[in-house]
Design an enzyme around this catalytic site. Structure first.
Site, PDB file in Angstrom:
ATOM      1  N   TRP A 325       0.844  -1.205   0.000  1.00 19.82           N
ATOM      2  CA  TRP A 325       0.000   0.000   0.000  1.00 19.82           C
ATOM      3  C   TRP A 325       0.880   1.256   0.000  1.00 19.82           C
ATOM      4  O   TRP A 325       0.543   2.266  -0.611  1.00 19.82           O
ATOM      5  CB  TRP A 325      -0.904  -0.013   1.235  1.00 19.82           C
ATOM      6  CG  TRP A 325      -1.761   1.210   1.391  1.00 19.82           C
ATOM      7  CD1 TRP A 325      -3.013   1.384   0.906  1.00 19.82           C
ATOM      8  CD2 TRP A 325      -1.431   2.431   2.068  1.00 19.82           C
ATOM      9  NE1 TRP A 325      -3.494   2.630   1.236  1.00 19.82           N
ATOM     10  CE2 TRP A 325      -2.533   3.293   1.950  1.00 19.82           C
ATOM     11  CE3 TRP A 325      -0.307   2.876   2.771  1.00 19.82           C
ATOM     12  CZ2 TRP A 325      -2.557   4.570   2.508  1.00 19.82           C
ATOM     13  CZ3 TRP A 325      -0.324   4.146   3.316  1.00 19.82           C
ATOM     14  CH2 TRP A 325      -1.433   4.981   3.186  1.00 19.82           C
ATOM     15  N   HIS A 326       2.028   1.158   0.698  1.00 22.01           N
ATOM     16  CA  HIS A 326       2.879   2.343   0.820  1.00 22.01           C
ATOM     17  C   HIS A 326       3.534   2.730  -0.505  1.00 22.01           C
ATOM     18  O   HIS A 326       3.893   3.891  -0.687  1.00 22.01           O
ATOM     19  CB  HIS A 326       3.958   2.121   1.882  1.00 22.01           C
ATOM     20  CG  HIS A 326       3.427   2.316   3.260  1.00 22.01           C
ATOM     21  ND1 HIS A 326       2.828   1.296   3.964  1.00 22.01           N
ATOM     22  CD2 HIS A 326       3.367   3.409   4.060  1.00 22.01           C
ATOM     23  CE1 HIS A 326       2.437   1.760   5.143  1.00 22.01           C
ATOM     24  NE2 HIS A 326       2.741   3.034   5.224  1.00 22.01           N
ATOM     25  N   GLY A 327       3.724   1.788  -1.372  1.00 21.11           N
ATOM     26  CA  GLY A 327       4.332   2.187  -2.634  1.00 21.11           C
ATOM     27  C   GLY A 327       4.739   1.012  -3.479  1.00 21.11           C
ATOM     28  O   GLY A 327       4.846  -0.119  -3.006  1.00 21.11           O
ATOM     29  N   PHE A 480       2.226   8.583  -0.872  1.00 18.68           N
ATOM     30  CA  PHE A 480       1.527   7.298  -0.835  1.00 18.68           C
ATOM     31  C   PHE A 480       0.073   7.494  -1.231  1.00 18.68           C
ATOM     32  O   PHE A 480      -0.712   6.654  -1.206  1.00 18.68           O
ATOM     33  CB  PHE A 480       1.629   6.658   0.546  1.00 18.68           C
ATOM     34  CG  PHE A 480       3.054   6.504   1.004  1.00 18.68           C
ATOM     35  CD1 PHE A 480       4.034   6.083   0.123  1.00 18.68           C
ATOM     36  CD2 PHE A 480       3.426   6.822   2.291  1.00 18.68           C
ATOM     37  CE1 PHE A 480       5.355   5.960   0.521  1.00 18.68           C
ATOM     38  CE2 PHE A 480       4.740   6.691   2.713  1.00 18.68           C
ATOM     39  CZ  PHE A 480       5.703   6.264   1.829  1.00 18.68           C
TER      40      PHE A 480
END
Lengths: 480, 295
Positions: A325-327, A480
């Protein structure tokens, strides 16, 4: 429009005055006004992505109505999956498209197959991960009949686009925010003062601490080959403080801004660096995301019910998803994996629900054991942050390898200002420690002081913010 | 309650403004009479410039020169400083101003009013600057200027005691560098890449050099432009020498130009391709002193 920019310092008071003085006839008028200013706020980043925001809002609004209206479980499920599919499809396209292409090309190259070197120049719309998750939680909650679908489009639009939480959360729940949006709002003096105080503390964390830490951590991470273990360790400490002060500072400004308009947002941080275990850390760090994954992924997958194997599998799933999800980078995925590995012993030992209380809740100081546990947790998290901060996995492994080499015992190569900053960091954590029972550290710190001393403290904090404000660094979580 | 909140919030904001503005003016007034711009030890030449001259001229050796160069300083700030020195030293006859391949190129324009440079130089120079100079900074970077106003006020308040009576010492001086170009090349991995002078001429920075030259000429003060020694490796990445020569010959043809770019030094005299270390500064300062005696 950054929260730490001059434009926001003009925007927020203007919105505050118009909201309470001009657009005060009804809930709908107020909500409509907040939508307009929220869209303006978002358009300041890139007006083209307004269409995406509107589309996402329309999609989830109508999906919610459809899910509720359907009488058969098949059609309910179909509408749910249409909404989830399109939401995730957009997220995958804008955020992960090039990552998949590059990874696929890299795989072909390793298999000595012909590689097509093309990718799209996709710009990441700011806040997409956050407002997509808002929308998803809404439709899933309707599907599970936890809430009724919102009929009022204005109210629902504001739930998705409310400017304090639009670009980097906290990731709100419909069960928490929608009722507040429906209710008439009355100005609350204490809440507004609290909001201002929280904004000031957030700005201090971001502008004075996080940005200063970045000034010294960035060159160390960017030129890691030139540094020994002790300097890299200092760089990792600085980054650990930076990311906490950056993100929790952002959250404080967002929450404080919302309080000025009469809203309570979900809590996102609860002094995570005072955690005694990794499980406790994850109950205190980016709480709105952790709880989102718990409620919408971990529990639907079976949670901890169904034996150790399923619990471990589910734990890995949410941490890997959290990393992803963060990247779109393997470093984030490894960061998630590492945290899952950290938490594994407590899952097997059944101790992951330990430490639900505040550390040294009714005491002034922690015990020696508690202090050691806090240090151990911080060191483990610090290693994980190296992976989070690094550009590539090989860079991260190289940094961690150097950190645990003989050069750890050499004097670090740091400018005097960085040493001064490192020396001041315990002072910051002392303030955090004193306020650890409250929502943010200075919430009640000076409330029993005389007005003169309290205002002197606020003037001092404001002066520090003004002094360090110049560089206008963006917030880490905006990417993000 | 809403109006009580507004009143108190406005009162706090007002208090903050009074603290900043009042504090600035009080400390400025206290410092004003004690800003010492009189050149010491019989120096006949005032030298201003950026890091090139700051590192190259040691006034302990070139005794006729008072070196008030400062790293990263653009001509707008130099001009403000020069005016104060001229006012305080009626007998000053010559001012040496650094010029380099960097300072004629457009890449140095952000040195005037980008956030970073405003934040660094405005607190130091604001009390010395003229209104048109302040207007320029505001025009070039409005938000940066407003941020820096607060910083300027606080900087003057915080350092009022420290700067009392020796204000000029924070406006520049000789910078002693250690280490040679060999070490600098080894450290290539841990430094930011050097800026490459572009071949587009500066619009903003050079305007203020012209203003400074004109100001000095109007007061019958001789202006000398100087280029300090450069390492041979500098020329491999510098492509704007033609532009530099054009600026010198077209814009400053009436000004004496001392070009030491090829001054004979060894590798061990350079800290990096553009800056001399202490050894190089010693050799160059001795030579400069001889040259200045002859002109």
């Amino acid at each position: 429009m950054l929260f730490n920019s001059l434009s926001y310092f003009l925007f927020l008071p203007a919105v505050f005055l118009l909201y309470w003085l001009v657009f005060n006839r009804s809930v709908s008028t107020r909500n409509l006004f907040l939508i307009v200013v929220s869209y303006f706020f978002y358009a300041c980043w890139d007006w083209r992505f307004l269409f995406l925001l509107v589309f996402s809002t329309l999609l989830d609004y109508f999906s919610g109505l459809k899910i509720e209206a359907c009488t058969t479980s098949f059609s309910r499920r179909m509408w749910l999956w249409i909404s989830i599919g399109i939401n995730l499809g957009l997220l995958l396209t804008f955020k992960y498209f090039n990552f998949f292409i590059d990874s696929f090309n890299s795989l072909l190259s390793q298999l000595r197959l012909p590689v097509s070197h093309w990718s799209l120049k996709v710009i990441l719309p700011v806040g997409i991960s956050f407002y997509t998750f808002h929308g998803l939680s809404y439709v899933i909650d309707i599907y599970y009949r936890r809430i009724r679908a919102e009929r009022n489009f204005v109210t629902y639009s504001l739930f998705v686009s409310f400017f304090p939480l639009l670009v980097a959360g906290p990731i709100e729940r419909a069960t928490h925010l929608l009722p507040q949006l429906r209710e008439p709002r009355k100005f609350n003096y204490e809440m507004s003062v609290d909001g201002l105080r929280q904004i000031l503390w957030g700005l201090l964390k971001k502008v004075v601490i996080a940005d200063k830490c970045a000034e010294f951590a960035d060159p160390i991470f960017n030129n890691f080959t030139g540094y020994g273990g002790s300097t890299l360790f200092a760089g990792a400490v600085l980054f650990s403080v930076q990311i906490y002060c950056d993100f929790s500072g952002y959250t404080d400004i967002a929450t404080g801004s919302a309080k000025l308009l009469g809203f309570n947002l979900l809590r996102n941080f609860n002094y995570p660096y005072f955690s005694r275990s990794i499980a406790e850390f994850w109950r205190r760090w980016h709480i709105s995301l952790s709880s989102w994954f718990r409620d919408y992924v971990y529990i639907p997958l079976g949670g901890s019910k169904g034996g150790k194997f399923r619990t471990v599998r589910n734990t890995f799933v949410i941490f890997l998803l959290s990393g992803f999800w963060h990247g779109a980078n393997w470093t984030f995925i490894f960061w998630g994996l590492l945290n899952a590995l950290y938490i594994l012993p407590s899952v097997f030992g059944g101790s992951n629900r330990q430490y639900l209380d505040i550390i040294a809740a009714d005491k002034r100081y922690p015990t020696a054991k508690e202090a050691l546990l806090v240090v151990r947790t911080f060191l483990l998290i610090l290693i994980a942050w190296v992976f989070f901060r690094s550009e590539t996995l090989s860079q991260a492994f190289s940094i961690v390898g150097r950190m645990f080499s003989r050069s750890f015992f050499e004097a670090p190569l740091l400018p005097n200002k960085a040493i001064l900053l490192l020396a001041c960091i315990p002072l910051f954590f002392l303030v955090e420690w004193l306020g650890r029972r409250d929502e943010y550290a200075i919430q009640r710190l000076s409330l029993n002081w005389s007005t003169y001393w309290r205002w002197t403290l606020y003037l001092f904090f404001s002066s520090l913010v003004i002094y360090f404000l110049g560089s206008k660094n963006s917030f880490i979580y905006f990417q993000f | 309650m809403f109006y009580i909140f507004l009143k108190r919030a406005a009162f706090f904001a007002g208090l903050l403004v009074v603290f900043l503005v009042g504090g600035y003016y009080v400390t400025s007034a206290l410092n004003a009479g004690n800003r010492n711009f009189v050149l010491q030890n019989g120096a006949r030449y005032l030298l201003v410039g950026h890091s090139h001259t700051a590192c190259a001229v040691d006034p302990a050796i070139a005794k006729s020169v008072a070196n008030f160069s400062a790293s990263g300083e653009s001509y707008l700030y130099m001009g403000a400083k020069v005016r104060k020195f001229v006012e305080a030293n009626g007998s000053l006859k010559s001012v040496i101003i650094a010029i380099s391949n960097n300072s004629v190129s457009k890449e140095l324009d952000p040195w005037v009013a980008s956030d970073f440079f405003l934040g660094y130089f405005m607190p130091r120079y604001y009390p010395l600057m003229s209104q048109p100079e302040k207007d320029t900074l505001f025009r070039e970077n409005k938000s940066g200027y407003i941020y820096s106003l607060g910083k300027t006020a606080l900087d003057n308040i915080f350092y009022a005691g420290y700067r009392y009576g020796r204000y000029s010492s924070v406006l520049g001086g000789f910078e002693r560098l250690n280490g040679d170009i060999g070490k600098w090349e080894q450290s290539a991995a841990i430094r930011t890449p050097e800026a490459i002078p572009s071949d587009t001429v500066s619009s903003l920075n050079l305007q203020y050099l012209e203003n400074m030259v004109q100001y000095l000429k109007d007061r019958d003060i001789r202006v000398i432009l100087i280029r300090t020694p450069l390492h041979r490796s500098f020329w491999s990445r510098c492509k704007n020498e033609w532009l530099f020569q054009k600026v010198i010959h077209e814009q400053f043809s009436s000004v004496l130009f001392l070009d030491f770019k090829d001054f004979q030094l060894t590798d061990s005299d350079f800290h990096d391709p553009e800056h001399l270390n202490a050894d190089g500064a010693g050799k160059f300062s001795r030579h400069l002193e001889l040259v200045l005696e002859k002109i």
